[in-house]
Design an enzyme around this catalytic site. Structure first.
Site, mmCIF file in Angstrom:
data_model
loop_
_atom_site.group_PDB
_atom_site.id
_atom_site.type_symbol
_atom_site.label_atom_id
_atom_site.label_comp_id
_atom_site.label_asym_id
_atom_site.label_seq_id
_atom_site.Cartn_x
_atom_site.Cartn_y
_atom_site.Cartn_z
ATOM 1 N N GLU A 47 41.837 48.906 37.800
ATOM 2 C CA GLU A 47 40.775 48.641 38.831
ATOM 3 C C GLU A 47 40.101 47.370 38.573
ATOM 4 O O GLU A 47 38.807 47.526 39.124
ATOM 5 C CB GLU A 47 40.058 49.878 38.887
ATOM 6 C CG GLU A 47 40.339 51.239 38.834
ATOM 7 C CD GLU A 47 39.406 52.377 38.758
ATOM 8 O OE1 GLU A 47 38.362 52.016 39.063
ATOM 9 O OE2 GLU A 47 39.951 53.676 38.769
ATOM 10 N N ASP A 107 37.872 44.332 38.968
ATOM 11 C CA ASP A 107 37.283 43.348 39.911
ATOM 12 C C ASP A 107 36.299 42.635 39.194
ATOM 13 O O ASP A 107 35.628 43.135 38.016
ATOM 14 C CB ASP A 107 36.367 44.118 40.984
ATOM 15 C CG ASP A 107 35.937 45.306 40.910
ATOM 16 O OD1 ASP A 107 36.316 46.299 41.721
ATOM 17 O OD2 ASP A 107 35.238 45.330 39.920
HETATM 18 O O1 G3I Z 1 36.001 59.980 53.945
HETATM 19 C C1 G3I Z 1 34.571 60.009 54.488
HETATM 20 C C2 G3I Z 1 34.381 59.843 55.803
HETATM 21 O O2 G3I Z 1 35.044 60.903 56.539
HETATM 22 C C3 G3I Z 1 32.865 59.602 56.146
HETATM 23 O O3 G3I Z 1 32.562 59.265 57.341
HETATM 24 C C4 G3I Z 1 32.480 58.321 55.162
HETATM 25 C C5 G3I Z 1 30.880 57.876 55.529
HETATM 26 O O4 G3I Z 1 30.224 58.797 55.016
HETATM 27 O O5 G3I Z 1 32.454 58.645 53.986
HETATM 28 C C6 G3I Z 1 33.823 58.612 53.540
HETATM 29 O O6 G3I Z 1 34.167 58.968 52.150
HETATM 30 C C7 G3I Z 1 33.806 57.810 51.404
HETATM 31 C C8 G3I Z 1 35.143 57.604 50.511
HETATM 32 O O7 G3I Z 1 34.824 56.421 49.587
HETATM 33 C C9 G3I Z 1 36.430 57.269 51.346
HETATM 34 O O8 G3I Z 1 35.951 55.963 52.068
HETATM 35 C C10 G3I Z 1 32.745 58.076 50.457
HETATM 36 O O9 G3I Z 1 31.442 58.196 51.252
HETATM 37 C C11 G3I Z 1 32.499 56.906 49.437
HETATM 38 O O10 G3I Z 1 31.692 57.255 48.554
HETATM 39 C C12 G3I Z 1 33.913 56.753 48.751
HETATM 40 O O11 G3I Z 1 33.817 55.810 47.732
HETATM 41 C C13 G3I Z 1 34.779 55.409 46.711
HETATM 42 C C14 G3I Z 1 34.265 55.662 45.571
HETATM 43 O O12 G3I Z 1 35.248 55.513 44.637
HETATM 44 C C15 G3I Z 1 33.735 57.264 45.308
HETATM 45 O O13 G3I Z 1 33.322 57.528 43.929
HETATM 46 C C16 G3I Z 1 35.489 54.184 46.927
HETATM 47 O O14 G3I Z 1 36.006 53.806 48.142
HETATM 48 C C17 G3I Z 1 36.168 53.777 45.756
HETATM 49 O O15 G3I Z 1 36.633 52.608 45.747
HETATM 50 C C18 G3I Z 1 35.827 54.288 44.521
HETATM 51 O O16 G3I Z 1 36.890 53.993 43.355
HETATM 52 C C19 G3I Z 1 36.547 54.364 42.078
HETATM 53 C C20 G3I Z 1 37.765 54.934 41.441
HETATM 54 O O17 G3I Z 1 38.313 55.961 42.341
HETATM 55 C C21 G3I Z 1 37.277 55.423 40.143
HETATM 56 N N1 G3I Z 1 36.793 54.385 39.518
HETATM 57 C C22 G3I Z 1 35.416 53.844 39.958
HETATM 58 C C23 G3I Z 1 35.750 53.311 41.471
HETATM 59 C C24 G3I Z 1 34.857 52.649 42.085
HETATM 60 O O18 G3I Z 1 33.597 53.514 42.246
#
Ligand code: G3I
Length: 468
Positions: A276, A278
Site C-alpha cells: 500500500e 505512498d
Molecule cells: O461507501 C461509503 C459511501 O456510501 C458514503 O457516501 C461515503 C461518505 O460517508 O463513505 C463511503 O465509505 C467510505 C469508504 O472509504 C469507501 O469510499 C468510508 O467513509 C471511508 O472511511 C473509507 O476509507 C477507506 C479506508 O481504508 C477505511 O479505513 C479508504 O478509501 C481506503 O483507502 C483505506 O485503505 C486502508 C486499507 O484498506 C488498509 N490499510 C490502510 C489504508 C488507508 O487507511
C-alpha cells in the site's frame, strides 16, 4: 533469482538522479513491461471512484498499461462483501476480477479479517466466541471460495498488531471476541477454501526495524511461531504508508529497516510484499520540485528492496493519482507517482529509470554449470489439517519440508512423492502442467522467468525459476 535485464536500443536520455529529470522513455517501455522483465509485480489500487465510474478515461488506460497487479481499495473488504449476515455481495469484486483477467493482471484480495470496515451486525456477536468463529469461518469460506482460482493472494489478516508497545491490537472485535488465535484459524480456513492462493499477514509501520520493541519485531516472532506450527502463511504485506523525511520524524520508516524485515522473513521462506505504498508530505506545506525529486529517490529505495531481495516480489502503490488519494484523511498530500492531472511525477521517472538500469546482483550459481539451480527449501511444515468450526485452530507442529531446483529444463523435487506441477509465466498465465512421480519432470517451456507451483495434498510450494 530475478532475471538479468539487458538494455538495448532504448531511447533513454536521463540526467543524474537528484539533479533534475529530462527523461524520455522508449514508447514500449512501461513500469509493467519492465516489472515483467525483472520478474516482479508493480501495481496500484483500483480506487473506489473506479467502481463508481467517476474517473477520466485515461485513469484506466494508465492503470492497465503501467501495472500488472491490482487490489480493490474497499470493494473486497468485509463490509462490502457481507453487508448483512450470510448475505454476500460480489458485484464490485467480480468487476475488478473481470478487468484484471482481461488485462492479464495478478489479483490481490484485501482484506478478510480486519478490525475496521466490519459491518455492525458482526459486533452483535462480540461476546459469543463460538458464534464469532463461525461468522469468520463462514465469511472466509464464502468470499475466498467465490474467487477461488481467480484471486491469487489474500490479506487474510490486516493490522492485528497495536501501534504502541508491540502487542495485539485490543480494539478489534476478532481479538476481543476470540483472542489472537483468530489469526491461526483465519489462515487455515483461507487455505482450505483456496489451497492455491498466497496468504499474507498485512500491516503498517513495519518499516522501523526488527528489534523486539518494534512492531516488525513482534510480528516476526509471531511468523516464526505460525511457520513452526504449520499455519499456512506465505507472505507478509508491508503497507508502507510513509511520510517524506523533511516533514515528520514520528512516522518515518526507512527502506533499510524494511529490508531487514525481508531478510529475516527469507530465513522462514516467507515473502515480503509492499502492498500500500505512498510517500506523503504534510498537508498544507508547499511541495517544491526538489521535494518531489527526493520523494522519487525514496520510492526508488523501496523498489530496490523488491528488485534485490529474493523473497520480495510485489510493489503496490495505494493509488495512481494524487487527486484521488486517502492521504488527506491522514493530513498528508501528494504521496503518489502521478499528479492531480494524471501526469507522471519525478517519482514515476525515478522508478522507471531504476527498473531500466537494474542489474541483478551476481551470485555464485550464475557462474557455475548449474546456473539454473534455484534450490528452494520449504520450511513451511505440513499444513494443519482443518479442524471443526467451533474452536480456534489448535497449534500443531508438522515436520517435513519440500525442496525444488531446476537444472536446464528439468525440475527436481524432493519431499513430495507425487507432486502436481504447474508453471505460470510472469503474467500469471499457465504455460505447463504435469505430474512428478520420480522426483524429476521435464518442463517443456521456452527460456525465461516463471513461477512454479508444486502441490501434494494440502502442501504446496511456489517459487520463481529461470529457464535458460
Ligand atoms: O461507501 C461509503 C459511501 O456510501 C458514503 O457516501 C461515503 C461518505 O460517508 O463513505 C463511503 O465509505 C467510505 C469508504 O472509504 C469507501 O469510499 C468510508 O467513509 C471511508 O472511511 C473509507 O476509507 C477507506 C479506508 O481504508 C477505511 O479505513 C479508504 O478509501 C481506503 O483507502 C483505506 O485503505 C486502508 C486499507 O484498506 C488498509 N490499510 C490502510 C489504508 C488507508 O487507511
Amino acid at each position: 533469482m530475478k532475471k538479468r535485464l539487458t538494455i538495448s536500443g532504448l531511447a533513454l536520455g536521463v540526467t543524474l538522479l537528484g539533479v533534475g529529470f529530462s527523461t524520455t522513455f522508449a514508447a514500449d517501455e512501461t513500469l509493467r513491461s519492465l516489472a515483467e522483465k525483472n520478474g516482479i509485480y508493480i501495481g496500484a489500487i483500483l480506487n473506489s471512484q473506479w467502481f463508481g465510474g467517476g474517473l477520466p478515461g485515461n485513469y484506466e488506460q494508465i492503470h492497465k498499461t503501467q501495472f500488472n497487479i491490482v487490489v480493490a481499495e474497499n470493494e473486497m473488504k468485509f463490509d462490502a462483501t457481507e453487508p448483512s449476515e450470510n448475505r454476500f455481495s460480489y458485484g464490485n469484486g467480480d468487476k475488478m476480477v473481470k478487468y484484471a483477467k482481461q488485462n492479464g493482471m495478478r489479483i490481490r484480495g484485501h482484506a478478510l479479517a480486519w478490525h475496521s470496515q466490519v459491518p455492525n451486525w458482526v459486533n452483535n456477536y462480540k461476546n459469543d466466541k463460538k458464534k464469532l468463529l463461525s461468522v469468520l469461518k463462514n465469511h472466509i469460506n464464502n468470499v475466498v471460495g467465490h474467487w477461488k482460482g481467480q484471486v491469487d493472494e489474500w490479506d487474510v489478516v490486516n493490522e492485528a498488531i497495536s501501534n504502541n508497545e508491540p502487542q495485539w491490537r485490543g480494539y478489534s472485535v476478532w481479538y476481543q471476541g476470540i483472542g489472537p488465535e483468530f489469526i491461526d484459524s483465519a489462515f487455515v480456513w483461507a487455505h482450505a477454501a483456496d489451497p492455491d492462493a498466497e496468504l499474507c499477514y498485512n500491516d503498517y509501520n513495519l518499516e522501523q526495524g526488527v528489534n523486539p520493541k518494534a512492531k516488525a519485531g513482534f510480528l516476526l516472532e509471531q511468523v516464526k511461531r505460525w511457520v513452526a506450527n504449520g499455519i499456512p502463511i506465505h507472505c507478509v504485506g508491508s503497507q508502507t504508508h510513509v511520510e517524506d523525511t523533511t516533514t515528520d520524524k514520528h512516522f518515518i520508516g526507512s527502506p533499510d529497516s524494511l529490508r531487514s524485515l525481508a531478510r529475516e522473513l527469507a530465513k522462514l521462506n516467507i515473502k515480503l510484499k509492499i502492498t500500500e505504498l505512498d510517500i506523503g508530505f504534510k498537508s498544507g506545506i508547499n511541495v517544491s520540485q526538489s521535494d518531489l525529486e527526493r520523494q522519487g529517490k525514496t520510492f526508488r529505495e523501496y523498489l530496490d528492496i523488491i528488485l534485490e531481495e529474493p523473497n520480495a516480489d510485489t510493489y503496490l502503490i495505494w493509488g495512481v493519482s494524487d487527486k484521488w488519494s486517502w492521504l488527506g484523511g491522514l493530513n498528508r498530500q501528494k504521496g503518489l507517482i502521478y499528479d492531480d492531472n494524471l501526469k507522471p511525477k519525478p517519482a514515476f521517472d525515478s522508478i522507471m529509470v531504476r527498473l531500466q538500469n537494474f542489474e541483478p546482483p551476481q551470485d555464485t550459481a550464475a557462474t557455475d554449470t548449474t546456473a539454473n539451480d534455484t534450490t528452494v527449501t520449504d520450511t513451511t511444515k505440513k499444513d494443519t489439517t482443518v479442524q471443526d468450526t467451533s474452536i480456534a485452530i489448535p497449534q500443531t507442529a508438522g515436520p517435513g519440508s519440500v525442496t525444488m531446483h531446476v537444472a536446464g529444463h528439468t525440475l527436481f523435487i524432493t519431499g513430495m512423492k507425487s507432486a502436481k506441477v504447474d508453471v505460470f509465466d510472469m503474467q500469471g498465465r499457465p504455460v505447463f502442467s504435469g505430474k512428478c512421480e520420480k522426483g524429476a519432470v521435464d518442463l517443456n517451456v521456452a527460456e525465461g522467468l516463471y513461477m512454479v507451483r508444486v502441490r501434494e495434498g494440502s502442501r504446496n510450494l511456489v517459487q520463481k525459476i529461470a529457464i535458460k
